[in-house]
Each structure stands twice: as C-alpha cells, then as structure tokens.
Design a protein around this motif. Structure first.
Motif, PDB file in Angstrom:
ATOM      1  N   ASP A 235       0.840  -1.196   0.000  1.00  0.00           N
ATOM      2  CA  ASP A 235       0.000   0.000   0.000  1.00  0.00           C
ATOM      3  C   ASP A 235       0.875   1.246   0.000  1.00  0.00           C
ATOM      4  OD1 ASP A 235      -2.391  -1.398   0.006  1.00  0.00           O
ATOM      5  OD2 ASP A 235      -2.515  -1.429   2.209  1.00  0.00           O
ATOM      6  N   TRP A 236       0.363   2.301  -0.653  1.00  0.00           N
ATOM      7  CA  TRP A 236       1.049   3.584  -0.723  1.00  0.00           C
ATOM      8  C   TRP A 236       0.071   4.655  -0.265  1.00  0.00           C
ATOM      9  CZ3 TRP A 236       6.083   3.400  -2.740  1.00  0.00           C
ATOM     10  CH2 TRP A 236       6.432   2.186  -3.352  1.00  0.00           C
ATOM     11  N   GLU A 237       0.379   5.322   0.840  1.00  0.00           N
ATOM     12  CA  GLU A 237      -0.447   6.420   1.315  1.00  0.00           C
ATOM     13  C   GLU A 237       0.083   7.706   0.694  1.00  0.00           C
ATOM     14  OE1 GLU A 237      -1.758   8.706   5.422  1.00  0.00           O
ATOM     15  OE2 GLU A 237      -0.989   6.646   5.521  1.00  0.00           O
ATOM     16  N   LEU A 238      -0.764   8.374  -0.085  1.00  0.00           N
ATOM     17  CA  LEU A 238      -0.343   9.515  -0.883  1.00  0.00           C
ATOM     18  C   LEU A 238      -0.959  10.798  -0.354  1.00  0.00           C
ATOM     19  CD1 LEU A 238      -0.903   7.909  -4.399  1.00  0.00           C
ATOM     20  CD2 LEU A 238       1.198   7.903  -3.052  1.00  0.00           C
ATOM     21  N   SER A 239      -0.139  11.809  -0.212  1.00  0.00           N
ATOM     22  CA  SER A 239      -0.627  13.120   0.212  1.00  0.00           C
ATOM     23  C   SER A 239      -1.524  13.715  -0.866  1.00  0.00           C
ATOM     24  CB  SER A 239       0.544  14.055   0.474  1.00  0.00           C
ATOM     25  OG  SER A 239       1.383  13.535   1.484  1.00  0.00           O
ATOM     26  N   PRO A 240      -2.418  14.639  -0.504  1.00  0.00           N
ATOM     27  CA  PRO A 240      -3.270  15.281  -1.524  1.00  0.00           C
ATOM     28  C   PRO A 240      -2.433  15.888  -2.642  1.00  0.00           C
ATOM     29  CG  PRO A 240      -4.036  15.848   0.670  1.00  0.00           C
ATOM     30  CD  PRO A 240      -2.727  15.112   0.864  1.00  0.00           C
ATOM     31  N   GLY A 241      -2.819  15.577  -3.872  1.00  0.00           N
ATOM     32  CA  GLY A 241      -2.114  16.101  -5.029  1.00  0.00           C
ATOM     33  C   GLY A 241      -0.908  15.312  -5.457  1.00  0.00           C
ATOM     34  N   ALA A 242      -0.519  14.261  -4.730  1.00  0.00           N
ATOM     35  CA  ALA A 242       0.653  13.470  -5.097  1.00  0.00           C
ATOM     36  C   ALA A 242       0.422  12.740  -6.408  1.00  0.00           C
ATOM     37  CB  ALA A 242       0.975  12.471  -3.987  1.00  0.00           C
ATOM     38  N   PHE A 243       1.505  12.566  -7.167  1.00  0.00           N
ATOM     39  CA  PHE A 243       1.399  11.879  -8.464  1.00  0.00           C
ATOM     40  C   PHE A 243       1.151  10.388  -8.269  1.00  0.00           C
ATOM     41  CE2 PHE A 243       3.321   9.282 -11.766  1.00  0.00           C
ATOM     42  CZ  PHE A 243       2.636   9.740 -12.880  1.00  0.00           C
ATOM     43  N   TRP A 244       0.250   9.864  -9.074  1.00  0.00           N
ATOM     44  CA  TRP A 244       0.047   8.419  -9.223  1.00  0.00           C
ATOM     45  C   TRP A 244      -0.500   8.207 -10.619  1.00  0.00           C
ATOM     46  CZ3 TRP A 244       1.875   4.633  -6.258  1.00  0.00           C
ATOM     47  CH2 TRP A 244       1.415   3.336  -6.455  1.00  0.00           C
ATOM     48  N   GLN A 245      -0.212   7.055 -11.213  1.00  0.00           N
ATOM     49  CA  GLN A 245      -0.682   6.798 -12.568  1.00  0.00           C
ATOM     50  C   GLN A 245      -2.206   6.884 -12.636  1.00  0.00           C
ATOM     51  OE1 GLN A 245       1.190   6.695 -15.079  1.00  0.00           O
ATOM     52  NE2 GLN A 245       3.221   6.224 -14.259  1.00  0.00           N
ATOM     53  N   VAL A 246      -2.721   7.453 -13.730  1.00  0.00           N
ATOM     54  CA  VAL A 246      -4.163   7.686 -13.798  1.00  0.00           C
ATOM     55  C   VAL A 246      -4.962   6.434 -14.136  1.00  0.00           C
ATOM     56  CG1 VAL A 246      -3.861  10.109 -14.381  1.00  0.00           C
ATOM     57  CG2 VAL A 246      -4.067   8.437 -16.216  1.00  0.00           C
ATOM     58  N   HIS A 247      -4.348   5.469 -14.813  1.00  0.00           N
ATOM     59  CA  HIS A 247      -5.069   4.239 -15.162  1.00  0.00           C
ATOM     60  C   HIS A 247      -4.852   3.211 -14.060  1.00  0.00           C
ATOM     61  CE1 HIS A 247      -6.515   0.699 -17.282  1.00  0.00           C
ATOM     62  NE2 HIS A 247      -6.924   1.470 -18.273  1.00  0.00           N
ATOM     63  N   PRO A 248      -5.924   2.584 -13.549  1.00  0.00           N
ATOM     64  CA  PRO A 248      -5.768   1.684 -12.403  1.00  0.00           C
ATOM     65  C   PRO A 248      -4.898   0.463 -12.668  1.00  0.00           C
ATOM     66  CG  PRO A 248      -7.991   1.535 -13.310  1.00  0.00           C
ATOM     67  CD  PRO A 248      -7.335   2.707 -13.972  1.00  0.00           C
ATOM     68  N   GLU A 249      -4.715   0.082 -13.927  1.00  0.00           N
ATOM     69  CA  GLU A 249      -3.906  -1.094 -14.250  1.00  0.00           C
ATOM     70  C   GLU A 249      -2.459  -0.751 -14.594  1.00  0.00           C
ATOM     71  OE1 GLU A 249      -4.986  -4.165 -13.998  1.00  0.00           O
ATOM     72  OE2 GLU A 249      -7.037  -3.569 -13.495  1.00  0.00           O
TER      73      GLU A 249
END
Length: 394
Positions: free
Chosen positions: A216-230
């Motif tokens: 699991d990755w807890e991300l701060s508001p606005g943090a980058f993550w890939q937009v497609h779930p796969e």
C-alpha cells in the motif's frame, strides 16, 4: 492570408502526433482534429499563425471511415472539451493510430529502421475505454463553474460529467461554485473513495491509498500516481523483468516519485545492495520514505535529478521516469558516461522517446526492448517502456 474560421473540404491523410490527422490544401498543411485517415470532411480552421500549417477541427463528415463511431460524450466535438482526441474512433483503431504514431517517431526522430520500429504495438489494458481515469483536474471559469479546458486554449468548457472518470465522481463538484481561475484536483483510491487536493478548502483535502508492487502507498493530496488503475502494476512487472538488478548491485530510480520502482529494485539488489531514489517533490519523498521504511537499502534524495546524480556512485542499473519532455542530451550523456548495464526508461511522450533513442544510440546504447500501453483510452496519449543496453551487449 489568415484562414482562421474558414471552412474547407479536405481529404484526410495519416495520423500525426498530438491527436490530429494531416491534410493539405492550397499548398499548406492542416492538422485536423476529430478526423480519421482516409475520410473526406469539412473542417473549420481554428488557428492560423501565418506559417506553412494551421489547425482545424472537423465539423461534418462527407465520407466516413469504417472505424468511425458516434462519440459517447457530447463534449467530444469541435469546439468542445480538449481532453479526448479519439472518441469518434473504435478502440482497436485508436490503438492502431497510436501504434502508427509511435513507429513514425521512432523512425523519424530515433533513426531506427526495421526491428522494433516496425513491430512494436500499443497494447490494450484491462478495463475498457471509459471510467478508467483515477486522477483529473477540473478548471474553473470566470463564473465559478468547474469544467474542462477546450483544446489548445485556456477556455473552460462547462460539463455535466466526464465519461473517462468513474460514474458519479464529479456530480456534486460540478454543481458547486468555486473561486474563478482555481483548479480542483480529484483522485480515486484503490478502495474507490474520492479524495480532493488543490483548489478546495484544507478541511476537504485527504490522503489517498493506492496499491501496487505488493504494498500500500499512502499519498498526500495532489501526489502523483498513474491515472489508469492497471498501469502501475503493469509498469512494475516490465521494470522487474528488464531491470534485472543483480544482488548486491547499485540501482538508481530517477524522477522516482514515491519510489514505486525502487520497491522492485530493492527486492532485486537485496540487503547488500543499494537503491537511490531521486525526486524533486519533497512531499512525494516523504510519502515514499514512509511507504518503504521496511527497506533500509533504499535512500531518497530530494533535488533536481541532473544535479543530484553527479554525486552518486556509478549504478549497475538505472530506471528513469522523466517528465513529458524526456531525458534530453545532458541526462543521456550523464547516464551513458556512468556505463550502467541496463537503463529502463518509462516514457509518456513518443516524440521525446524518439529523440532520446537517437541520443542513446549516439552514446553507444541500443534500444534492446520496447513495450507500449494504451493507458489513456480515447486520447492520443500512451505510455511506453524502453530498455537500453550497451550496443556491444544488446
């Protein structure tokens, strides 16, 4: 003569990078949106800066391609939202258009002939063409209404939904009134919960949780993550296979964000090796350090990549996920001078990838493997992963 607002009848030629197709009229080139190669259309010129080319948008189709379908979204049209380029094209044909663009960039900018430039295909990801977008940014117009930007302008198009986002995600946000000129960040996490970032009162912002690389990755508001779930785990698996970092080795994860690829590299180098993540966003580094605190072989460095790497020991393996502009000559020269065994390069722009392929070749690193994924259905965007190795070992 300024052709702006002129309506032309055009024979549509090949697809071009950027979501357009190429047409010609009276000696000038037109880049036409909402068309398909082989069609005959009427298009209105939307921008003419007086050079050899101008931009146009299809307003009616005189002879349609068999790949044309009705766009599911009413704002995916001339003068509408600029986010989707290919809603009028069947999904398999969308991937074929993207494949043609990728191959053309590798040939024209990368200098490749045959091989991967002829065989690479843009691959489908699970989930279908709609409802996949986990992160988006709404713009706010002068009247406080949230919407999406029109193509190539700062104009905000008021909408009642976005079909690329999960159903219902935006309903109440589009009904509210916001401060004119703001941008509203919206994200969906692995549990399907909505989180807001910039543009909303601090009390409404919240961290999100994503899952990839087995953690699991807890991300701060606005943090980058890939937009497609796969996409995150798809990239993880390719990086795991191609990086092949040896036990006890030294690895770099450049433009590393929260350290998604560092988690994979750490498994490979083991406790006797080292992984250095270089990232300029301090909050991403804080999130990554928290997520990977069980891996002492991983160290984060905050700063501009081109500055930080000059003080790092030579790597065995490099993974780089640069911004859209790519690595460029300075970084390619630096990486090749360090003589890593493998460089795994994640690229979100095929033109930048093509340019960097040529730069790597000039420094003795050959493109050994390449995959590309349709991580942004209905748009012209794609995500690619390239493996570079010294030419005498590839």
């Amino acid at each position: 003569m300024d052709w702006t607002d002129r309506v032309l009848e055009l024979e549509v030629g090949p697809v071009a990078h950027g979501g357009h197709c190429v047409a010609r009229h009276e000696g000038r080139v037109l880049f036409v949106r909402h068309a398909i190669p082989g069609e005959r259309v009427r298009a209105v010129v939307t921008e003419d800066q007086g050079g050899s080319f101008c931009l146009a948008d299809t307003i009616s189709v005189l002879e349609a391609s068999p790949d044309r379908v009705p766009a599911p979204c009413p704002w995916a049209r001339a003068g509408g939202c600029g986010g989707c380029d290919f809603q009028h094209v069947t999904p398999p044909a969308q991937r074929a258009l993207k494949t043609a663009v990728l191959r053309e960039q590798l040939t024209r900018l990368g200098g490749l002939t045959g091989g991967l430039a002829d065989t690479v295909e843009v691959e489908e990801l699970p989930g279908g063409p709609l409802g996949w977008r986990q992160r988006l940014r709404l713009a706010v117009d002068d009247e406080g209404r949230a919407g999406l930007r029109a193509h190539h302008t700062h104009e905000v198009v008021p909408i009642s939904d976005c079909l690329l986002a999960p159903a219902g995600l935006l309903d109440d946000l589009l009904e509210r009134r916001w401060r004119p000129g703001d941008e509203i960040e919206v994200a969906v996490d692995v549990r399907g919960e909505r989180h807001l970032g910039a543009g909303v009162p601090p009390a409404e912002r919240s961290a999100s949780v994503q899952h990839a690389a087995g953690r699991d990755w807890e991300l701060s508001p606005g943090a980058f993550w890939q937009v497609h779930p796969e996409l995150a785990d798809t990239l993880v698996e390719v990086v795991r296979e191609w990086a092949a970092a040896p036990g006890g080795g030294t690895a770099w994860d450049l433009y590393g964000g929260v350290g998604l690829f560092a988690a994979v590299l750490a498994e490979q180098v083991g406790p006797r090796g080292s992984v250095t993540v270089v990232e300029s966003a301090r909050q991403a580094v804080a999130d990554g350090e928290r997520a990977l605190r069980d891996l002492p072989q991983v160290a984060f460095r905050v700063g501009r990549v081109e500055r930080v790497v000059t003080g790092l020991p030579d790597p065995t393996v490099v993974v780089a996920d640069p911004p859209r502009k790519g690595l460029g000559r300075t970084m390619v020269d630096e990486l090749c001078a360090r003589a890593p065994e493998r460089i795994v390069y994640v690229a979100c722009d095929p033109a930048a990838l093509g340019r960097d392929v040529k730069l790597f070749a000039d420094r003795g690193y050959a493109l050994a493997a390449l995959r590309s994924f349709d991580a942004f259905p209905m748009t012209h965007h794609m995500e690619s992963v390239a493996l570079f190795r010294p030419a005498d070992r590839s």
